[in-house]
Design an enzyme around this catalytic site. Structure first.
Site, mmCIF file in Angstrom:
data_model
loop_
_atom_site.group_PDB
_atom_site.id
_atom_site.type_symbol
_atom_site.label_atom_id
_atom_site.label_comp_id
_atom_site.label_asym_id
_atom_site.label_seq_id
_atom_site.Cartn_x
_atom_site.Cartn_y
_atom_site.Cartn_z
ATOM 1 N N SER A 84 0.934 -1.177 -0.010
ATOM 2 C CA SER A 84 0.045 -0.053 -0.028
ATOM 3 C C SER A 84 0.875 1.277 -0.078
ATOM 4 O O SER A 84 1.983 1.137 0.416
ATOM 5 C CB SER A 84 -0.821 0.129 1.177
ATOM 6 O OG SER A 84 -1.362 1.422 1.335
ATOM 7 N N TYR A 135 -2.410 -0.789 10.347
ATOM 8 C CA TYR A 135 -2.171 -1.090 8.938
ATOM 9 C C TYR A 135 -0.915 -0.620 8.462
ATOM 10 O O TYR A 135 -0.098 -1.312 7.681
ATOM 11 C CB TYR A 135 -3.350 -0.279 8.415
ATOM 12 C CG TYR A 135 -3.419 -0.599 6.812
ATOM 13 C CD1 TYR A 135 -4.002 -1.905 6.321
ATOM 14 C CD2 TYR A 135 -3.174 0.113 5.874
ATOM 15 C CE1 TYR A 135 -4.140 -2.018 4.977
ATOM 16 C CE2 TYR A 135 -3.172 -0.083 4.481
ATOM 17 C CZ TYR A 135 -3.775 -1.189 4.134
ATOM 18 O OH TYR A 135 -3.959 -1.269 2.711
HETATM 19 N N1 LIG Z 1 -8.769 -1.025 -1.098
HETATM 20 C C1 LIG Z 1 -7.757 -0.027 -1.349
HETATM 21 O O1 LIG Z 1 -7.989 1.230 -1.361
HETATM 22 C C2 LIG Z 1 -6.427 -0.448 -1.096
HETATM 23 C C3 LIG Z 1 -5.202 0.380 -1.497
HETATM 24 C C4 LIG Z 1 -3.973 -0.027 -1.009
HETATM 25 C C5 LIG Z 1 -3.589 -1.322 -1.023
HETATM 26 N N2 LIG Z 1 -4.770 -2.273 -0.805
HETATM 27 C C6 LIG Z 1 -4.371 -3.655 -0.397
HETATM 28 O O2 LIG Z 1 -4.877 -4.415 -1.557
HETATM 29 C C7 LIG Z 1 -5.319 -5.716 -0.916
HETATM 30 C C8 LIG Z 1 -6.642 -5.962 -1.461
HETATM 31 O O3 LIG Z 1 -7.440 -5.188 -0.399
HETATM 32 P P1 LIG Z 1 -8.994 -5.165 -1.217
HETATM 33 O O4 LIG Z 1 -9.623 -3.807 -1.188
HETATM 34 O O5 LIG Z 1 -9.375 -5.901 -2.274
HETATM 35 O O6 LIG Z 1 -9.786 -5.687 0.219
HETATM 36 P P2 LIG Z 1 -10.847 -6.622 0.308
HETATM 37 O O7 LIG Z 1 -11.224 -6.612 1.849
HETATM 38 O O8 LIG Z 1 -11.990 -6.420 -0.486
HETATM 39 O O9 LIG Z 1 -10.362 -8.259 -0.162
HETATM 40 C C9 LIG Z 1 -9.675 -8.698 0.772
HETATM 41 C C10 LIG Z 1 -9.869 -10.245 0.668
HETATM 42 O O10 LIG Z 1 -8.863 -10.956 1.578
HETATM 43 C C11 LIG Z 1 -9.495 -11.794 2.282
HETATM 44 N N3 LIG Z 1 -8.921 -12.250 3.647
HETATM 45 C C12 LIG Z 1 -9.082 -11.421 4.663
HETATM 46 N N4 LIG Z 1 -8.179 -11.894 5.776
HETATM 47 C C13 LIG Z 1 -7.848 -13.289 5.394
HETATM 48 C C14 LIG Z 1 -7.128 -14.297 5.765
HETATM 49 N N5 LIG Z 1 -6.623 -14.040 7.312
HETATM 50 N N6 LIG Z 1 -6.872 -14.992 4.961
HETATM 51 C C15 LIG Z 1 -7.331 -15.127 3.719
HETATM 52 N N7 LIG Z 1 -7.967 -14.386 3.093
HETATM 53 C C16 LIG Z 1 -8.386 -13.348 3.903
HETATM 54 C C17 LIG Z 1 -11.037 -11.453 2.522
HETATM 55 O O11 LIG Z 1 -11.938 -12.459 2.969
HETATM 56 C C18 LIG Z 1 -11.214 -10.687 1.088
HETATM 57 O O12 LIG Z 1 -11.893 -11.568 0.168
HETATM 58 C C19 LIG Z 1 -4.827 -5.734 0.626
HETATM 59 O O13 LIG Z 1 -3.686 -6.207 0.858
HETATM 60 C C20 LIG Z 1 -4.830 -4.146 0.803
HETATM 61 O O14 LIG Z 1 -4.458 -3.932 1.947
HETATM 62 C C21 LIG Z 1 -6.090 -1.997 -0.947
#
Ligand SMILES: NC(=O)c1ccc[n+]([C@@H]2O[C@H](COP(=O)([O-])OP(=O)(O)OC[C@H]3O[C@@H](n4cnc5c(N)ncnc54)[C@H](O)[C@@H]3O)[C@@H](O)[C@H]2O)c1
Length: 261
Positions: free
Chosen positions: A144, A157
């Site tokens: 991130s 985070y």
């Molecule tokens: N959404 C944003 O704006 C954003 C920005 C920068 C980085 N990210 C990163 O991108 C990645 C994906 O984020 P997203 O927005 O798609 O999130 P999201 O919450 O939509 O999806 C995350 C998925 O991970 C799964 N998950 C959670 N805990 C878990 C575990 N212990 N074991 C296995 N699976 C698990 C959840 O069930 C979910 O399906 C993350 O690492 C997040 O930190 C997101």
């Protein structure tokens, strides 16, 4: 078809960015995908959609918690048993609980460190065991922009994601002699993600007494390129880093954040 005949494992693939990466890797020619997540039913729907869209790609959808050593080892074992190898790991599963430091409970802190940092370590360790034997492999962590700069009311985070970058750099050193590259991708705000669509826009709108559209404009104004990050923005970099075109790149943490620091 820049990833023809590769086998990839994507964690947290039941929704959001992980789901988008899974679709893209199948379209780029992967012959097999292992998808893991806690949301097994949703994951199976994603797997079926990918197999319909990219019939040459076979998908293994497994219930799997990235913090559970046995689940992680089993995902790697089943991948090798099914596809014969593991070329690419995308450590995408991640969680967030934003709160000002004095309101952050130890349980909330531990949960974020456990999933975002320890989960990445476990998946990378198990994948690396197979990749070392192969003498090749690519490990990518979805990090991130908060892994490179402190994040307001978001200390756990940010700490977990900063840790992920130290881990990425160190794994790159450990694994370079075996032909394995390790890099982190640091996206900006993904406004199309469930996190923003289902919770954050609504929460901020209520807290500040503004319409959701005004919240979006506020966040977009902080980005020099003037818009949020899209799944495609991130997928383009995933494909490049996973491909041989990036064969001289390891140990990096690359922002995809429209110039936002
Ligand atoms: N959404 C944003 O704006 C954003 C920005 C920068 C980085 N990210 C990163 O991108 C990645 C994906 O984020 P997203 O927005 O798609 O999130 P999201 O919450 O939509 O999806 C995350 C998925 O991970 C799964 N998950 C959670 N805990 C878990 C575990 N212990 N074991 C296995 N699976 C698990 C959840 O069930 C979910 O399906 C993350 O690492 C997040 O930190 C997101």
């Amino acid at each position: 078809m820049r990833l023809a005949n590769r086998v990839a494992w994507i964690t947290g693939a039941a929704q959001g960015l992980g789901e988008a990466i899974a679709h893209r890797l199948a379209r780029e020619g992967c012959l097999g995908l292992t998808l893991t997540d806690l949301q097994h039913e949703k994951l199976q729907v994603v797997a079926q959609a990918i197999e319909r869209e990219s019939p040459a790609c076979r998908v293994l959808a497994l219930y799997g918690d990235v913090t559970d050593e046995a689940h992680v080892a089993d995902a790697v074992r089943q991948t090798v048993q099914t596809f014969g190898k593991l070329d690419i790991l995308v450590a995408n599963a991640g969680v967030i609980h934003a709160a000002e430091v004095t309101e952050m409970t130890l349980a909330q802190w531990r949960w974020q460190i456990e999933v975002n940092l320890t989960g990445y370590f476990l998946c990378a360790r198990e994948a690396a065991k197979v990749m070392k034997q192969q003498g090749s492999g690519v490990i990518l962590q979805i990090n991130s922009k908060s892994g490179l700069k402190g994040s307001y009311k978001n200390c756990a985070y940010a700490a977990s994601k900063f840790g992920g970058i130290g881990l990425t750099q160190s794994l790159a050193l450990d694994l370079a002699p075996y032909g394995i590259r390790v890099n982190a991708i640091c996206p900006g705000n993904l406004f199309e993600s469930p996190m923003w669509q289902e919770t954050l826009f609504e929460q901020y709108a209520r807290k500040w007494g503004l319409p959701e559209e005004a919240i979006r404009r506020y966040y977009e104004a902080q980005v020099p390129l003037g818009r949020g990050c899209t799944y495609d923005d991130v997928c383009h970099l995933v494909v490049f880093l996973a491909s041989d075109e990036a064969s001289y790149i390891t140990g990096e943490a690359i922002r995809v954040a429209g110039g936002q620091l």
